[in-house]
Design a protein around this motif. Structure first.
Motif, PDB file in Angstrom:
ATOM      1  N   SER A 233       0.820  -1.213   0.000  1.00  0.00           N
ATOM      2  CA  SER A 233       0.000   0.000   0.000  1.00  0.00           C
ATOM      3  C   SER A 233       0.855   1.265   0.000  1.00  0.00           C
ATOM      4  CB  SER A 233      -0.950   0.002   1.199  1.00  0.00           C
ATOM      5  OG  SER A 233      -0.241  -0.210   2.400  1.00  0.00           O
ATOM      6  N   THR A 234       2.158   1.105  -0.011  1.00  0.00           N
ATOM      7  CA  THR A 234       3.072   2.226  -0.238  1.00  0.00           C
ATOM      8  C   THR A 234       3.802   1.965  -1.549  1.00  0.00           C
ATOM      9  OG1 THR A 234       4.878   1.172   0.993  1.00  0.00           O
ATOM     10  CG2 THR A 234       3.403   2.630   2.229  1.00  0.00           C
ATOM     11  N   GLY A 235       4.127   3.018  -2.254  1.00  0.00           N
ATOM     12  CA  GLY A 235       4.795   2.874  -3.538  1.00  0.00           C
ATOM     13  C   GLY A 235       6.208   3.421  -3.512  1.00  0.00           C
ATOM     14  N   THR A 236       6.950   3.112  -4.536  1.00  0.00           N
ATOM     15  CA  THR A 236       8.300   3.650  -4.692  1.00  0.00           C
ATOM     16  C   THR A 236       8.454   4.209  -6.102  1.00  0.00           C
ATOM     17  OG1 THR A 236       9.206   1.511  -5.418  1.00  0.00           O
ATOM     18  CG2 THR A 236       9.301   2.027  -3.053  1.00  0.00           C
ATOM     19  N   THR A 237       9.309   5.176  -6.246  1.00  0.00           N
ATOM     20  CA  THR A 237       9.631   5.730  -7.559  1.00  0.00           C
ATOM     21  C   THR A 237      11.063   6.239  -7.543  1.00  0.00           C
ATOM     22  OG1 THR A 237       8.981   7.347  -9.246  1.00  0.00           O
ATOM     23  CG2 THR A 237       8.768   8.029  -6.959  1.00  0.00           C
ATOM     24  N   GLU A 238      11.698   6.190  -8.686  1.00  0.00           N
ATOM     25  CA  GLU A 238      13.037   6.765  -8.835  1.00  0.00           C
ATOM     26  C   GLU A 238      13.018   7.950  -9.790  1.00  0.00           C
ATOM     27  OE1 GLU A 238      15.864   4.087 -10.621  1.00  0.00           O
ATOM     28  OE2 GLU A 238      14.272   2.850 -11.501  1.00  0.00           O
ATOM     29  N   ARG A 239      11.814   8.489 -10.030  1.00  0.00           N
ATOM     30  CA  ARG A 239      11.655   9.626 -10.923  1.00  0.00           C
ATOM     31  C   ARG A 239      11.227  10.857 -10.130  1.00  0.00           C
ATOM     32  NH1 ARG A 239      11.660   8.744 -16.253  1.00  0.00           N
ATOM     33  NH2 ARG A 239      10.759  10.807 -16.456  1.00  0.00           N
ATOM     34  N   PRO A 240      11.960  11.961 -10.189  1.00  0.00           N
ATOM     35  CA  PRO A 240      11.561  13.182  -9.480  1.00  0.00           C
ATOM     36  C   PRO A 240      10.241  13.762  -9.983  1.00  0.00           C
ATOM     37  CG  PRO A 240      13.874  13.287 -10.126  1.00  0.00           C
ATOM     38  CD  PRO A 240      13.289  12.109 -10.818  1.00  0.00           C
ATOM     39  N   ASP A 241       9.983  13.671 -11.303  1.00  0.00           N
ATOM     40  CA  ASP A 241       8.746  14.245 -11.832  1.00  0.00           C
ATOM     41  C   ASP A 241       7.516  13.476 -11.355  1.00  0.00           C
ATOM     42  OD1 ASP A 241       9.479  12.019 -13.278  1.00  0.00           O
ATOM     43  OD2 ASP A 241       9.757  13.074 -15.166  1.00  0.00           O
ATOM     44  N   VAL A 242       7.626  12.153 -11.255  1.00  0.00           N
ATOM     45  CA  VAL A 242       6.509  11.361 -10.726  1.00  0.00           C
ATOM     46  C   VAL A 242       6.254  11.709  -9.269  1.00  0.00           C
ATOM     47  CG1 VAL A 242       5.757   9.015 -10.160  1.00  0.00           C
ATOM     48  CG2 VAL A 242       6.839   9.469 -12.360  1.00  0.00           C
ATOM     49  N   LEU A 243       7.317  11.840  -8.501  1.00  0.00           N
ATOM     50  CA  LEU A 243       7.170  12.182  -7.088  1.00  0.00           C
ATOM     51  C   LEU A 243       6.514  13.551  -6.923  1.00  0.00           C
ATOM     52  CD1 LEU A 243       7.678  11.503  -4.140  1.00  0.00           C
ATOM     53  CD2 LEU A 243       9.938  12.490  -4.354  1.00  0.00           C
ATOM     54  N   CYS A 244       6.893  14.511  -7.745  1.00  0.00           N
ATOM     55  CA  CYS A 244       6.304  15.850  -7.645  1.00  0.00           C
ATOM     56  C   CYS A 244       4.808  15.813  -7.932  1.00  0.00           C
ATOM     57  CB  CYS A 244       6.997  16.797  -8.622  1.00  0.00           C
ATOM     58  SG  CYS A 244       8.696  17.211  -8.157  1.00  0.00           S
ATOM     59  N   SER A 245       4.389  14.998  -8.896  1.00  0.00           N
ATOM     60  CA  SER A 245       2.960  14.894  -9.188  1.00  0.00           C
ATOM     61  C   SER A 245       2.191  14.314  -8.006  1.00  0.00           C
ATOM     62  CB  SER A 245       2.746  14.038 -10.440  1.00  0.00           C
ATOM     63  OG  SER A 245       3.069  12.680 -10.189  1.00  0.00           O
ATOM     64  N   LYS A 246       2.796  13.394  -7.284  1.00  0.00           N
ATOM     65  CA  LYS A 246       2.139  12.823  -6.109  1.00  0.00           C
ATOM     66  C   LYS A 246       2.093  13.825  -4.960  1.00  0.00           C
ATOM     67  CE  LYS A 246       1.760   9.121  -8.455  1.00  0.00           C
ATOM     68  NZ  LYS A 246       0.469   8.891  -9.144  1.00  0.00           N
ATOM     69  N   LEU A 247       3.141  14.614  -4.803  1.00  0.00           N
ATOM     70  CA  LEU A 247       3.139  15.626  -3.749  1.00  0.00           C
ATOM     71  C   LEU A 247       2.041  16.659  -3.989  1.00  0.00           C
ATOM     72  CD1 LEU A 247       6.969  16.290  -3.264  1.00  0.00           C
ATOM     73  CD2 LEU A 247       5.475  14.881  -1.848  1.00  0.00           C
ATOM     74  N   ILE A 248       1.817  17.020  -5.244  1.00  0.00           N
ATOM     75  CA  ILE A 248       0.771  17.983  -5.567  1.00  0.00           C
ATOM     76  C   ILE A 248      -0.612  17.411  -5.241  1.00  0.00           C
ATOM     77  CG2 ILE A 248      -0.334  19.187  -7.506  1.00  0.00           C
ATOM     78  CD1 ILE A 248       2.423  19.540  -8.726  1.00  0.00           C
ATOM     79  N   GLU A 249      -0.751  16.093  -5.329  1.00  0.00           N
ATOM     80  CA  GLU A 249      -2.017  15.451  -4.996  1.00  0.00           C
ATOM     81  C   GLU A 249      -2.222  15.302  -3.498  1.00  0.00           C
ATOM     82  OE1 GLU A 249      -2.128  11.759  -7.025  1.00  0.00           O
ATOM     83  OE2 GLU A 249      -2.204  12.645  -9.034  1.00  0.00           O
ATOM     84  N   GLY A 250      -1.233  15.690  -2.697  1.00  0.00           N
ATOM     85  CA  GLY A 250      -1.382  15.614  -1.256  1.00  0.00           C
ATOM     86  C   GLY A 250      -0.729  14.417  -0.618  1.00  0.00           C
TER      87      GLY A 250
END
Length: 485
Positions: A233-250
């Motif tokens: 139920s937790t995810g991982t990413t090695e892409r900064p742009d993907v992480l930024c999109s998730k941060l914007i979603e809260g």
């Protein structure tokens, strides 16, 4: 015997005794460099860890200015002069106990101690070898950026900040690991993240008591529910742009020093089928590709089980041509259909693991042996039937379409195969219901893993079942708080 009591032990004001205690704690480690000198009429020592700092930086910013300090009355005046009148380094801190001293020393800081004061000044002059920013190996894309996280947490923080220049982006550094003292960073948008979610994540991190943190697998169990979960139920990413999109979603992200992956909390099931390229192509094409991924996921999980169940229990579901092909291929096979399928799947996992662990120059030999010798010879000798090998290869390749779910898909493939060979189509249906119940019941911090499908959120379906154009999506973007139960 050295114990952890040294961590909170205050520094000794006597320089000689201080240096002896530092050497005792470090066990006389060869990479600890102690340079004694006199500046401002005060005996001092500059400590550093070999290989962790830049020689040119420490020479220009620290050594030259600090040796030109005029005479001072005592060490307190010396330290006050350095702190108030000299910059030396933009990253400065101080240490009042041996724990803080060794933590900064082993992080690439140059540490200054002096006679007559029980405090040390630390200057950031890091210069250790790091891997350059490169394209992510596991999340390739066509139209997006080709930058991925690296092992240095501060570099990863800069990659995020460069994309999100908002003052609402907060990055909180903290330390975890009794032995490793690993730097970690909590990232979130303070105007988007639910306050309760942030508090609960911080409480979970506070309860984490580990000696070392060397990968995301050390941290993720503390961020997830203690109940049995088939999918993380937790995810991982090695892409900064993907992480930024998730941060914007809260969402909330956790960065770990030494790990080129970021942990995203919470994670939704549907996000495993989304990529950054989905938002670079036309909505109709992106929707088509997304549904191919949904179909590939189902094929990867149940195709071998369906093949065995239908062939053994319900052959009437096959037309006459397929049935004759199946009978002809299996009549000379020495093993049962279930044993063949299980053997092929296990052999594939062995070959895959060997290809990953072997050195790259030898990796090509694995493909030759597995493809030419094992595969071709097994079919030619009649040990394995051609349809079975085709079905298994199709299921395995389909699992690569959703790499985030591949570990769980591999286990489910074996579970469905066992249930299908034991109870036929009824066993597959029964296990599918159990898996569906488990996925729907999975949640972390009150956020359902299957949202926006269950509970159903019409707005969220604009980027789940289909990929709506940005003209419609910009009218009201959703945040993770909408999914909170």
């Amino acid at each position: 015997m050295l114990t952890e009591d040294y961590y909170y032990k205050p520094l000794n004001p006597e320089l000689k005794a201080n240096i002896e205690e530092i050497k005792r704690i470090s066990g006389g480690s060869s990479d600890l460099l102690v340079n004694e000198f006199v500046t401002g009429g005060i005996k001092c020592a500059l400590l550093c860890c070999e290989g962790m700092l830049s020689t040119s930086t420490i020479t220009e910013l620290i050594l030259r200015p600090i040796t030109q300090i005029p005479a001072m009355e005592d060490s307190h005046r010396l330290f006050a002069h350095i702190q108030n009148n000299m910059l030396l380094s933009v990253d400065r801190t101080d240490a009042k106990n041996y724990g803080d001293l060794f933590r900064t020393l082993n992080s690439g800081f140059a540490v200054l101690i002096a006679q007559g004061i029980n405090k040390a000044l630390a200057f950031g002059v890091q210069g250790y070898a790091v891997r350059g920013i490169d394209e992510p190996s596991g999340e390739a894309n066509i139209m997006g950026a080709h930058e991925g996280f690296v092992e240095v947490v501060r570099t990863n923080m800069s990659l995020i900040r460069r994309r999100l220049k908002s003052p609402f982006l907060v990055m909180e550094l903290f330390i975890k690991g009794d032995k490793s003292h690993t730097d970690m960073c909590l990232c979130y948008m303070q105007d988007r993240v639910p306050k309760k979610l942030l508090e609960e994540i911080k409480n979970s991190l506070d309860k984490m008591e580990l000696e070392s943190i060397l990968s995301t697998g050390y941290v993720r169990p503390f961020m997830e529910s203690r109940s049995f979960e088939i999918f993380n139920s937790t995810g991982t990413t090695e892409r900064p742009d993907v992480l930024c999109s998730k941060l914007i979603e809260g969402r909330v992200a956790v960065l770990i020093d030494g790990v080129p992956f970021a942990i995203i909390i919470p994670r939704l099931f549907c996000e495993s089928f989304q990529t950054l390229d989905d938002y670079a192509f036309m909505p109709c094409y992106s929707t088509f590709i997304r549904w191919i991924k949904y179909g590939a996921f189902i094929v990867s999980v149940i195709l071998p089980a369906l093949y065995v169940a239908i062939a053994e229990y319900n052959p009437e579901l096959l037309n006459s041509t397929l049935l004759m092909i199946l009978v002809e291929s299996e009549k000379n096979a020495p093993l049962s259909l279930f044993a063949e399928t299980m053997g092929v799947l296990l052999m594939y996992e062995v070959i895959r693991e060997a290809g990953i662990r072997l050195p790259k120059p030898v990796g090509g030999a694995v493909s030759i042996v597995s493809g030419l010798i094992i595969g071709d010879a097994a079919v030619s000798s009649g040990l394995i039937s051609t349809p079975l090998l085709t079905i298994t290869a199709l299921a395995v390749i389909s699992g690569y379409v959703v790499p985030e779910l591949n570990p769980a898909v591999t286990l489910l493939r074996f579970a469905f195969l066992i249930s299908g060979s034991t109870l036929g189509l009824f066993g597959i249906s029964l296990l599918a219901c159990a898996v569906l119940v488990n996925i729907c019941s999975t949640e972390d911090y009150g956020f359902p893993y299957t949202a926006p499908i269950s509970p159903f959120k019409p707005k969220g379906m604009r980027d789940t079942a289909v990929r709506t154009g940005f003209r419609k999506m910009q009218s009201g973007g959703f945040t993770v708080e909408e999914y909170h139960e």
